[in-house]
Design a protein around this motif. Structure first.
Motif, PDB file in Angstrom:
ATOM      1  N   ARG A  15       0.711  -1.272  -0.016  1.00 31.41           N
ATOM      2  CA  ARG A  15      -0.061   0.133   0.091  1.00 31.41           C
ATOM      3  C   ARG A  15       1.009   1.212   0.134  1.00 31.41           C
ATOM      4  N   GLY A  16       0.442   2.560  -0.270  1.00 34.48           N
ATOM      5  CA  GLY A  16       0.886   3.631  -0.311  1.00 34.48           C
ATOM      6  C   GLY A  16       0.754   4.383   1.143  1.00 34.48           C
ATOM      7  N   ALA A  17       1.580   5.198   1.447  1.00 32.99           N
ATOM      8  CA  ALA A  17       1.115   6.069   2.693  1.00 32.99           C
ATOM      9  C   ALA A  17       1.813   7.393   2.537  1.00 32.99           C
ATOM     10  N   PRO A  18       1.341   8.759   3.058  1.00 32.85           N
ATOM     11  CA  PRO A  18       1.294  10.039   2.631  1.00 32.85           C
ATOM     12  C   PRO A  18       2.948  10.605   2.774  1.00 32.85           C
ATOM     13  N   THR A  19       3.653  10.049   3.969  1.00 34.55           N
ATOM     14  CA  THR A  19       4.868  10.422   4.301  1.00 34.55           C
ATOM     15  C   THR A  19       5.633   9.285   4.837  1.00 34.55           C
ATOM     16  N   ILE A  20       6.940   9.377   5.131  1.00 35.80           N
ATOM     17  CA  ILE A  20       7.779   8.584   6.090  1.00 35.80           C
ATOM     18  C   ILE A  20       7.744   9.164   7.447  1.00 35.80           C
ATOM     19  N   GLY A  21       7.127  10.254   7.695  1.00 38.67           N
ATOM     20  CA  GLY A  21       7.146  10.724   9.049  1.00 38.67           C
ATOM     21  C   GLY A  21       8.092  11.974   9.080  1.00 38.67           C
ATOM     22  N   VAL A  22       7.497  12.797   9.988  1.00 37.04           N
ATOM     23  CA  VAL A  22       8.219  14.077  10.434  1.00 37.04           C
ATOM     24  C   VAL A  22       9.769  13.826  11.082  1.00 37.04           C
ATOM     25  N   SER A 146       4.817  23.107   4.881  1.00 39.90           N
ATOM     26  CA  SER A 146       3.604  23.670   3.963  1.00 39.90           C
ATOM     27  C   SER A 146       3.932  23.516   2.390  1.00 39.90           C
ATOM     28  N   GLY A 147       4.923  23.793   1.942  1.00 39.73           N
ATOM     29  CA  GLY A 147       5.323  23.729   0.781  1.00 39.73           C
ATOM     30  C   GLY A 147       5.779  22.498   0.006  1.00 39.73           C
ATOM     31  N   VAL A 148       6.052  21.541   1.172  1.00 36.70           N
ATOM     32  CA  VAL A 148       6.588  20.335   0.630  1.00 36.70           C
ATOM     33  C   VAL A 148       5.293  19.246   0.673  1.00 36.70           C
ATOM     34  N   ARG A 149       4.394  19.619   1.479  1.00 40.98           N
ATOM     35  CA  ARG A 149       3.221  18.724   1.491  1.00 40.98           C
ATOM     36  C   ARG A 149       2.385  18.491   0.296  1.00 40.98           C
ATOM     37  N   SER A 150       2.381  19.445  -0.479  1.00 46.63           N
ATOM     38  CA  SER A 150       1.644  19.323  -1.757  1.00 46.63           C
ATOM     39  C   SER A 150       2.224  18.640  -2.744  1.00 46.63           C
ATOM     40  N   PRO A 151       3.722  18.621  -3.026  1.00 48.82           N
ATOM     41  CA  PRO A 151       4.320  17.736  -4.003  1.00 48.82           C
ATOM     42  C   PRO A 151       4.119  16.459  -3.284  1.00 48.82           C
ATOM     43  N   LEU A 152       4.438  15.977  -2.069  1.00 51.91           N
ATOM     44  CA  LEU A 152       4.330  14.741  -1.711  1.00 51.91           C
ATOM     45  C   LEU A 152       2.889  14.069  -2.011  1.00 51.91           C
ATOM     46  N   GLY A 153       1.887  14.856  -1.885  1.00 52.13           N
ATOM     47  CA  GLY A 153       0.639  14.590  -1.890  1.00 52.13           C
ATOM     48  C   GLY A 153       0.394  14.302  -3.417  1.00 52.13           C
ATOM     49  N   GLU A 154       0.911  15.066  -4.438  1.00 51.33           N
ATOM     50  CA  GLU A 154       0.836  14.680  -5.657  1.00 51.33           C
ATOM     51  C   GLU A 154       1.674  13.337  -5.984  1.00 51.33           C
ATOM     52  N   VAL A 155       2.766  13.025  -5.544  1.00 48.30           N
ATOM     53  CA  VAL A 155       3.352  11.712  -5.756  1.00 48.30           C
ATOM     54  C   VAL A 155       2.361  10.659  -5.213  1.00 48.30           C
ATOM     55  N   LEU A 204       4.408  -4.403   1.683  1.00 49.45           N
ATOM     56  CA  LEU A 204       5.355  -3.216   1.539  1.00 49.45           C
ATOM     57  C   LEU A 204       4.521  -1.821   1.794  1.00 49.45           C
ATOM     58  N   VAL A 205       4.982  -1.025   2.450  1.00 52.08           N
ATOM     59  CA  VAL A 205       4.394   0.519   2.383  1.00 52.08           C
ATOM     60  C   VAL A 205       5.429   1.424   1.659  1.00 52.08           C
ATOM     61  N   ILE A 206       4.667   1.957   0.661  1.00 58.07           N
ATOM     62  CA  ILE A 206       5.468   2.958  -0.191  1.00 58.07           C
ATOM     63  C   ILE A 206       5.286   4.506   0.018  1.00 58.07           C
ATOM     64  N   ALA A 207       6.262   5.241   0.547  1.00 57.78           N
ATOM     65  CA  ALA A 207       5.937   6.451   0.732  1.00 57.78           C
ATOM     66  C   ALA A 207       6.906   7.555  -0.036  1.00 57.78           C
ATOM     67  N   PRO A 208       6.521   8.773  -0.278  1.00 61.77           N
ATOM     68  CA  PRO A 208       7.329   9.553  -1.165  1.00 61.77           C
ATOM     69  C   PRO A 208       8.096  10.312   0.121  1.00 61.77           C
ATOM     70  N   THR A 209       9.315  10.857  -0.212  1.00 59.57           N
ATOM     71  CA  THR A 209      10.146  11.665   0.850  1.00 59.57           C
ATOM     72  C   THR A 209      10.630  12.890   0.148  1.00 59.57           C
ATOM     73  N   MET A 210      11.260  13.813   0.830  1.00 59.25           N
ATOM     74  CA  MET A 210      11.500  15.096   0.531  1.00 59.25           C
ATOM     75  C   MET A 210      12.882  15.036   0.688  1.00 59.25           C
ATOM     76  N   ILE A 236      12.204  15.046  -4.821  1.00 59.45           N
ATOM     77  CA  ILE A 236      11.357  16.053  -5.345  1.00 59.45           C
ATOM     78  C   ILE A 236      11.950  17.335  -5.564  1.00 59.45           C
ATOM     79  N   ALA A 237      11.888  18.068  -6.593  1.00 62.83           N
ATOM     80  CA  ALA A 237      11.968  19.368  -6.936  1.00 62.83           C
ATOM     81  C   ALA A 237      10.852  20.294  -7.356  1.00 62.83           C
ATOM     82  N   TRP A 238      10.998  21.516  -6.782  1.00 58.76           N
ATOM     83  CA  TRP A 238       9.726  22.294  -7.506  1.00 58.76           C
ATOM     84  C   TRP A 238      10.245  23.660  -7.920  1.00 58.76           C
TER      85      TRP A 238
END
Length: 309
Positions: A15-22, A146-155, A204-210, A236-238
């Motif tokens: 499955r997917g996850a929103p982030t690897i955690g703070v 706040s600027g990172v969450r949106s690209p991570l969400g899109e991934v 497997l848990v698949i998560a994007p990271t910054m 990720i680059a923006w």
């Protein structure tokens, strides 16, 4: 090369996850500060942040080895987006887990007394790490999150679309661009160490990271046989105005997904200086290239503001 072996049960539990955690992002951000090869995507951030931490990062930096396996902050501090919850999880982490994660680290002589207290489970040593985690998060992650969450969400949305298009095997087929290859039932991941990883029904848990220059990092929980490993997928680059040379952002021939929330069009180019062929990125159009146009997966060398032509 890491070879991750899947059973039918593993595929069902992936499955997917929103982030690897703070906490894990904070660890990676401290490691990124000393990375001279991070590229222009992180250069401005490094200049802005470097020097603002002083000695406060010491206990956290001591846990980040210059070489060898990395500390799995997700195992020790969870995948929560809350720094307060991450600290609570850290303070309650089992001593056996702590020893497994830290015993491989070659601590510097100046840190050995403190490290012994940490491995022995003293509360004061844990509090020092907790304080350093908060201080580093406050400087290196929180102002930018706040600027990172949106690209991570899109991934992550790209993961969801891939699974909707063809199930988990479709997701594994497009995961990580050129850094990974799905050869059923094995996912091959580029890695300096050669290893076979058997999931044994955990999935497997698949998560994007910054804050990572690696395209895929595999985080393996050392003591919990029921918990799924997590591949953290980056980088990720923006952009506000594009880049004539994605080598500067460590993204040359690495773009596998995109999203555009700027209100105007952008375009990918398969040559430097906005040359060669072009693929438009319309506003509000997050996509995984392997899904929408496989020929463009991991071939972009520049990105421009404006449409093709």
């Amino acid at each position: 090369m890491k070879r991750i072996h899947f059973t039918a049960e593993d595929l069902a539990r992936t499955r997917g996850a929103p982030t690897i955690g703070v906490a894990a992002e904070t660890f990676d951000s401290v490691r990124m500060l000393s990375n001279r090869d991070a590229g222009l995507a992180f250069r401005g951030w490094q200049v802005s942040v470097r020097g603002r931490l002083g000695d406060r990062a010491g206990p956290l930096a001591a846990l980040i080895p210059a070489r060898g396996p990395l500390v799995d902050a997700m195992s020790l501090m969870g995948s929560t987006p809350s720094i307060d919850e991450a600290v609570d999880i850290w303070m309650a982490a089992p001593g056996a887990l702590l020893r497994v994660e830290l015993e491989h680290i070659g601590f510097r002589p100046t840190h050995r007394t403190w490290a012994r207290g940490l491995l022995d489970g003293t509360r004061e040593a844990r509090l020092q790490v907790a304080s350093a985690l908060r201080a580093c998060h406050r400087v290196t992650v929180a102002p930018y999150w706040s600027g990172v969450r949106s690209p991570l969400g899109e991934v992550r949305a790209g993961y969801v679309r891939a699974m909707a298009d063809g199930g988990v095997e479709r997701l594994l087929a497009v995961l990580g661009g050129s850094a990974a290859r799905w050869r059923p039932p094995v996912l091959e991941v580029a890695h300096p160490r050669d290893e076979d990883v058997h999931l044994n029904g955990r999935g497997l848990v698949i998560a994007p990271t910054m804050f990572s220059t690696d395209q895929i990092e595999l985080l393996l929980p050392p003591l919990d046989p029921s918990r799924s490993p997590t591949p953290a997928v980056g980088t990720i680059a923006w952009f506000r105005s594009g880049s004539p040379d994605l080598r500067g952002q460590s993204m040359d021939n690495r773009t596998s997904s995109y999203g555009n929330r700027t209100g105007t069009a952008f375009a990918l180019h398969d040559w430097y200086g906005y040359g060669g062929n072009c693929w438009p990125i319309w506003n509000e159009s997050p996509a995984n290239l392997q899904s929408v146009n496989p020929a463009w997966d991991t071939i972009a060398s520049s990105v421009s503001r404006g449409t093709c032509g």
